[in-house]
Design a protein around this motif. Structure first.
Motif, PDB file in Angstrom:
ATOM      1  N   ASN A 137     -29.031  26.454  -6.197  1.00 49.48           N
ATOM      2  CA  ASN A 137     -29.323  27.421  -7.253  1.00 49.48           C
ATOM      3  C   ASN A 137     -30.084  28.596  -6.658  1.00 49.48           C
ATOM      4  OD1 ASN A 137     -30.068  28.888  -9.484  1.00 49.48           O
ATOM      5  ND2 ASN A 137     -30.972  27.175 -10.593  1.00 49.48           N
ATOM      6  N   ASP A 181     -24.913  28.464  -7.798  1.00 43.85           N
ATOM      7  CA  ASP A 181     -25.357  29.417  -8.820  1.00 43.85           C
ATOM      8  C   ASP A 181     -25.858  30.684  -8.132  1.00 43.85           C
ATOM      9  OD1 ASP A 181     -26.399  30.826 -10.932  1.00 43.85           O
ATOM     10  OD2 ASP A 181     -27.432  29.109 -11.827  1.00 43.85           O
ATOM     11  N   SER A 233     -25.852  33.619 -10.023  1.00 44.24           N
ATOM     12  CA  SER A 233     -25.960  34.523 -11.169  1.00 44.24           C
ATOM     13  C   SER A 233     -27.179  35.430 -11.059  1.00 44.24           C
ATOM     14  CB  SER A 233     -26.036  33.710 -12.467  1.00 44.24           C
ATOM     15  OG  SER A 233     -27.175  32.868 -12.473  1.00 44.24           O
ATOM     16  N   TYR A 293     -21.382  29.971 -10.736  1.00 46.72           N
ATOM     17  CA  TYR A 293     -21.975  30.917 -11.678  1.00 46.72           C
ATOM     18  C   TYR A 293     -22.135  32.257 -10.967  1.00 46.72           C
ATOM     19  CZ  TYR A 293     -23.193  26.761 -14.390  1.00 46.72           C
ATOM     20  OH  TYR A 293     -23.140  25.583 -15.093  1.00 46.72           O
TER      21      TYR A 293
END
Length: 250
Positions: free
Chosen positions: A80, A103, A105, A128
């Motif tokens: 992440n 991830d 994002s 993401y």
């Protein structure tokens, strides 16, 4: 120098240090069995060589500018890096032995060439990318991503179902006409499945009626018939629901 002035200087220093990341990932040499790690206020990925069992690395909301120093984390399943400072393909161009979830994002990624890097991750299932400029730079964003990464099962806010993958792959190979053709094939397959189910239950009802005429025992035939009838009614309702869903999809 007054105490208030000194205190103000210390506060200013602390805020400044926080803005650039005062912490480091360190003192993990003995944590060889660690599965999950979350770190805040950092600007660099480092000192993870001992974490060979690490499953999840959560570095959300930091000041990280590149993905690096992860080669030793051979069991890494989830990474992440949301809300960091990644900008280019070079920032994420690293040999990540990532098994499933990435991830990225809410970074500053904007060049579509990052897709070339993502396609090299053979086990990537969940991605993401929302909150990056690149989402608007990649033409037909969702179709392009899904057709480019064959292993993907979830993109941003929605899962990737098999039907969507089929239509996206068709679009990538032959444009809108091929996509429409694939949608029609999917629709026909659903109808054929419904018809097969319908015919199978018709045969079940026929057999139930035959048993009623020539039952093995007084109650057996009636029970068999009643059960078959109830199953038939349930299946018809199920097929009606499937038909409604198919209609809404196409």
């Amino acid at each position: 120098m007054s105490a208030v002035f000194v205190l103000n200087l210390l506060v200013l220093y602390f805020i400044t240090e926080m803005s650039i990341g005062i912490s480091k990932i360190e003192n993990l040499d003995r944590q060889t069995q660690l599965k999950y790690l979350q770190q805040n206020l950092i600007s660099k990925i480092e000192n993870l060589d001992s974490l060979k069992e690490l499953d999840t690395l959560n570095l959300e909301n930091n000041c990280i500018k590149e993905i690096c120093n992860l080669k030793a984390c051979s069991q890494l399943n989830t990474l992440n890096l949301a809300k960091n400072q990644l900008k280019s393909a070079e920032d994420i161009n690293v040999n990540i032995k990532l098994k499933s979830v990435l991830d990225l994002s809410n970074n500053s990624l904007e060049n579509p060439n990052i897709l070339d890097i993502l396609k090299q991750m053979p086990n990537l299932k969940v991605l993401y990318l929302f909150g990056n400029k690149v989402c608007g730079e990649i033409k037909n964003y969702r179709k392009t991503i899904i057709s480019s990464i064959a292993t993907l099962t979830h993109l941003d806010d929605r899962p990737v179902f098999e039907e969507e993958r089929r239509t996206c792959n068709a679009w990538a190979q032959g444009g809108l006409e091929a996509e429409r053709g694939e949608r029609e094939r999917i629709s026909q397959e659903k109808k054929q499945k419904e018809e097969r189910n319908f015919q199978a239950f018709k045969e079940l009802v026929r057999q139930a009626r035959q048993h009623k005429k020539d039952p093995v025992g007084p109650a057996t035939g009636a029970t068999f018939f009643d059960d078959a009838t109830h199953q038939f009614d349930d299946e018809m309702k199920s097929m009606e629901e499937i038909s409604e869903t198919a209609s809404s999809d196409f």
